[in-house]
Design a protein around this motif. Structure first.
Motif, mmCIF file in Angstrom:
data_model
loop_
_atom_site.group_PDB
_atom_site.id
_atom_site.type_symbol
_atom_site.label_atom_id
_atom_site.label_comp_id
_atom_site.label_asym_id
_atom_site.label_seq_id
_atom_site.Cartn_x
_atom_site.Cartn_y
_atom_site.Cartn_z
ATOM 1 N N LYS A 187 159.510 -23.124 30.341
ATOM 2 C CA LYS A 187 159.657 -22.102 29.304
ATOM 3 C C LYS A 187 159.823 -22.765 27.931
ATOM 4 C CE LYS A 187 162.301 -17.918 28.334
ATOM 5 N NZ LYS A 187 161.262 -16.932 28.326
ATOM 6 N N GLY A 188 159.025 -22.300 26.999
ATOM 7 C CA GLY A 188 159.143 -22.767 25.623
ATOM 8 C C GLY A 188 158.453 -24.082 25.319
ATOM 9 N N GLU A 189 157.686 -24.616 26.276
ATOM 10 C CA GLU A 189 157.002 -25.888 25.984
ATOM 11 C C GLU A 189 155.490 -25.671 25.828
ATOM 12 O OE1 GLU A 189 156.717 -29.149 28.688
ATOM 13 O OE2 GLU A 189 156.055 -27.902 30.361
ATOM 14 N N ASN A 190 154.899 -26.593 25.096
ATOM 15 C CA ASN A 190 153.439 -26.628 24.981
ATOM 16 C C ASN A 190 152.944 -27.798 25.816
ATOM 17 O OD1 ASN A 190 153.278 -24.490 23.270
ATOM 18 N ND2 ASN A 190 152.490 -25.624 21.514
ATOM 19 N N LEU A 191 152.170 -27.494 26.847
ATOM 20 C CA LEU A 191 151.603 -28.544 27.688
ATOM 21 C C LEU A 191 150.124 -28.669 27.359
ATOM 22 C CD1 LEU A 191 151.877 -30.445 30.253
ATOM 23 C CD2 LEU A 191 151.021 -28.505 31.538
ATOM 24 N N VAL A 192 149.711 -29.890 27.032
ATOM 25 C CA VAL A 192 148.299 -30.095 26.698
ATOM 26 C C VAL A 192 147.587 -30.714 27.897
ATOM 27 C CG1 VAL A 192 146.692 -31.324 25.202
ATOM 28 C CG2 VAL A 192 148.773 -30.357 24.244
ATOM 29 N N VAL A 193 146.512 -30.075 28.320
ATOM 30 C CA VAL A 193 145.704 -30.637 29.406
ATOM 31 C C VAL A 193 144.502 -31.332 28.779
ATOM 32 C CG1 VAL A 193 144.315 -30.116 31.444
ATOM 33 C CG2 VAL A 193 146.448 -28.890 31.054
ATOM 34 N N LEU A 194 144.445 -32.641 28.981
ATOM 35 C CA LEU A 194 143.366 -33.441 28.404
ATOM 36 C C LEU A 194 142.376 -33.836 29.490
ATOM 37 C CD1 LEU A 194 145.690 -35.725 26.333
ATOM 38 C CD2 LEU A 194 143.811 -34.466 25.306
ATOM 39 N N GLY A 195 141.158 -33.986 29.094
ATOM 40 C CA GLY A 195 140.141 -34.432 30.054
ATOM 41 C C GLY A 195 138.774 -34.370 29.427
ATOM 42 N N LYS A 196 137.851 -35.096 30.054
ATOM 43 C CA LYS A 196 136.479 -35.111 29.524
ATOM 44 C C LYS A 196 135.825 -33.753 29.746
ATOM 45 C CE LYS A 196 135.022 -38.669 31.937
ATOM 46 N NZ LYS A 196 134.126 -39.680 32.464
ATOM 47 N N SER A 197 134.722 -33.519 29.072
ATOM 48 C CA SER A 197 133.969 -32.284 29.295
ATOM 49 C C SER A 197 133.526 -32.244 30.750
ATOM 50 C CB SER A 197 132.734 -32.253 28.395
ATOM 51 O OG SER A 197 133.136 -32.212 27.059
ATOM 52 N N GLY A 198 133.677 -31.086 31.361
ATOM 53 C CA GLY A 198 133.245 -30.929 32.750
ATOM 54 C C GLY A 198 134.272 -31.424 33.755
ATOM 55 N N SER A 199 135.467 -31.768 33.281
ATOM 56 C CA SER A 199 136.470 -32.292 34.216
ATOM 57 C C SER A 199 137.255 -31.184 34.917
ATOM 58 C CB SER A 199 137.429 -33.232 33.479
ATOM 59 O OG SER A 199 138.087 -32.523 32.451
ATOM 60 N N GLY A 200 137.030 -29.945 34.513
ATOM 61 C CA GLY A 200 137.678 -28.824 35.202
ATOM 62 C C GLY A 200 138.880 -28.245 34.476
ATOM 63 N N LYS A 201 139.025 -28.589 33.198
ATOM 64 C CA LYS A 201 140.188 -28.101 32.429
ATOM 65 C C LYS A 201 140.145 -26.574 32.286
ATOM 66 C CE LYS A 201 139.155 -30.375 28.607
ATOM 67 N NZ LYS A 201 137.849 -30.946 28.886
ATOM 68 N N SER A 202 138.982 -26.083 31.865
ATOM 69 C CA SER A 202 138.863 -24.628 31.665
ATOM 70 C C SER A 202 138.937 -23.882 32.995
ATOM 71 C CB SER A 202 137.546 -24.294 30.965
ATOM 72 O OG SER A 202 137.513 -24.914 29.714
ATOM 73 N N VAL A 203 138.393 -24.504 34.041
ATOM 74 C CA VAL A 203 138.448 -23.889 35.375
ATOM 75 C C VAL A 203 139.904 -23.646 35.766
ATOM 76 C CG1 VAL A 203 137.981 -24.317 37.833
ATOM 77 C CG2 VAL A 203 136.237 -24.854 36.128
#
Lengths: 265, 253
Positions: B34-50
């Protein structure tokens, strides 16, 4: 040419599979429409907006087409009738042709081209730009807002446009008849109404409802199931028109058989 | 405060997703506090948006569990899922504004369909507040086609915030924007967290965005998180050479 694909399944078999999968998907789509259409909330505002877009905005094109159909059909029919000295039958002939077949068919084909392609392209581009996903994640039912409203609007508006086309075509026909035979407007329309029966008008309205539903649901289905990317938008628009026109001709043929069976009963 | 003591708002365990032979996610574990910003990093096509699309039910996972605000998303009815979706805002990569509606209508559309009994005055007030919050009060009657890329992103965020979500998901918030607009959007993400008390997952491959907006980073490689922690920790102590090279490519030395 190889008859088999990489996974050793014959190409023809794959095509048959695809056909039946497509058919099942279309059937599910239509079934969902009937499940959603009677369920609240009813998007009356969006339905009215679509009715305006589909109905009012199609009037100029429909007017011109209907008017030309009336004139051309009258001019083409006159020589044959005049050989038998039966040009006085022109109003009756035209009214039967226009009300029974030409009006619904011409209107539906024009609407399939103008409205069907528009619906297909609009929904497909909404899919490409994730607008449909945006509705879903906002807990809005995109099927209800996009598919139900557009299909209801085409189903309601095509019969109205057909009646309008019939009227405009008959006016065109009157001008053509009047230019040679000097028949008054009232005489012309008396002959028109004497020639057509309740069954003609009723079947024309029912047919128009079916055509309208077909144009709407096909456009929505093709748009909703388009492949992603701009190419998919073009394909969806094109497929909406082709599929709707194909189905309209089949429905016209079936409608004719049913009405003839009723008439002969 | 230790993170273990803080309330967990998202908990993913063993998440797997494949598209035919393409195994995009191969066992993702993720915690968002709660209250945190978590950044998901990865190359294009690595499944971040999925990953975030699975969270809001736009895609279905093949295996694994997701708990959002204490609710397991598996087996939820559409009604329950929609109730949960109202608490999770999703900001799309290309904004996904409704073309046929004005900015105001874009904001009002989800509001009036999900919150009943609001007066016109209350709706107008809410719209004005949010447009002020994203710095675009003058755009109220503009069409999306009249807005720049950065303005569209801001309106997209405002549209998401109108339903008072507890969790915000940002899909590539700075993709395709110029550096100055990127800074503005990064600041907006931080501002949203503070002003609206949201917890966020930010999907990006932009390390400047990650450093500015994120409390923690999670680097997605081969369908799994290979490094999770604060920015400096993730990139200075990286054991995996690919995590290190991800940093090197972004900040050319």
């Amino acid at each position: 040419m190889s008859l088999t694909s990489n996974d050793n399944k014959p190409v023809i078999s794959k095509k048959i599979d695809r056909f039946f999968i497509g058919l099942a998907s279309a059937f599910t789509f239509v079934k969902r429409f009937f499940q959603e259409v009677f369920k609240p909330p009813f998007e009356f505002r969006e339905i009215m907006r679509q009715c305006y877009e589909i109905g009012y905005r199609s009037l100029p094109l429909i007017s011109l087409t209907g008017f030309i159909v009336g004139i051309v059909f009258t001019n083409q029919s006159r020589p044959s009738l005049s050989e038998f000295g039966a040009t006085s039958w022109l109003p009756a002939l035209i009214s039967i042709a226009v009300v029974r077949a030409m009006g619904p068919l011409v209107t539906a084909l024009i609407a399939a081209g103008k409205v069907g392609s528009g619906i297909g392209a609009e929904i497909a581009s909404m899919k490409v730009t994730e607008q449909i996903d945006a509705m879903e994640v906002s807990a809005i039912n995109p099927f209800k807002f996009l598919v139900v409203t557009r299909t209801v609007a085409t189903t309601l508006m095509i019969p109205v446009l057909v009646m309008y086309t019939d009227f405009v075509a008959l006016i065109g026909s009157f001008l053509s008849v009047n230019s040679k035979e000097l028949v008054s407007l009232s005489t012309f329309f008396v002959q028109v109404f004497e020639a057509i029966s309740f069954l003609d008008v009723f079947s024309s309205i029912i047919k128009s409802l079916v055509f309208g539903f077909t144009i709407g649901i096909v456009g929505c289905y093709k748009g909703y199931n388009s492949s992603k990317g701009t190419e998919g938008v073009g394909k969806a628009a094109n497929a909406s028109v082709v599929m709707a026109m194909f189905l309209i001709f089949i429905e016209e043929l079936l409608g004719l058989q049913i009405v003839n069976a009723i008439r002969n009963a | 405060m230790l993170k273990e003591e803080r309330e967990l708002v998202v908990k993913m365990r063993g998440l797997k997703k494949s598209f035919d032979e393409n195994h995009v996610l191969t066992g993702v574990d993720l915690d968002l506090y709660k209250g945190e910003n978590l950044v998901v990093l990865g190359k294009s096509g690595s499944g971040k948006s999925v990953l975030i699309k699975i969270m809001v039910g736009l895609l279905q996972q093949d295996e694994g569990t997701i708990e959002i605000l204490g609710k397991n998303t598996a087996g939820l009815s559409l009604k329950e899922l929609n109730k949960l979706r109202l608490k999770v805002g999703f900001s799309f990569q290309h904004s996904a504004l409704y073309d046929s509606m004005t900015v105001k209508e874009n904001l009002v559309f989800p509001l009036t369909r999900n919150v009943k009994g609001l007066t016109r005055k209350e709706i107008d007030k809410k719209v004005d507040e949010l447009l002020d919050a994203v710095g675009l009060p003058q755009s109220v009657n503009q069409m999306p086609s009249e807005l720049s890329g950065g303005q569209k992103k801001r309106i997209g965020v405002a549209r998401t915030l109108i339903l008072n979500p507890e969790i915000m998901l940002y899909d590539e918030p700075t993709a395709g924007l110029d550096p100055i607009t990127c800074v503005e959007i990064n600041n907006l993400i931080v501002q949203v967290k503070e002003q609206f008390n949201t917890s966020s997952i930010v999907i990006t491959h932009d390390l400047t965005c990650a450093k500015t907006t994120g409390d923690r980073m999670a680097v997605l490689l081969d369908g799994q998180f290979k490094a999770v922690g604060p920015f400096d920790e993730v990139f200075t102590n990286a054991i995996d050479q690919r995590v290190k090279s991800f940093y090197d490519y972004n900040f050319i030395k």
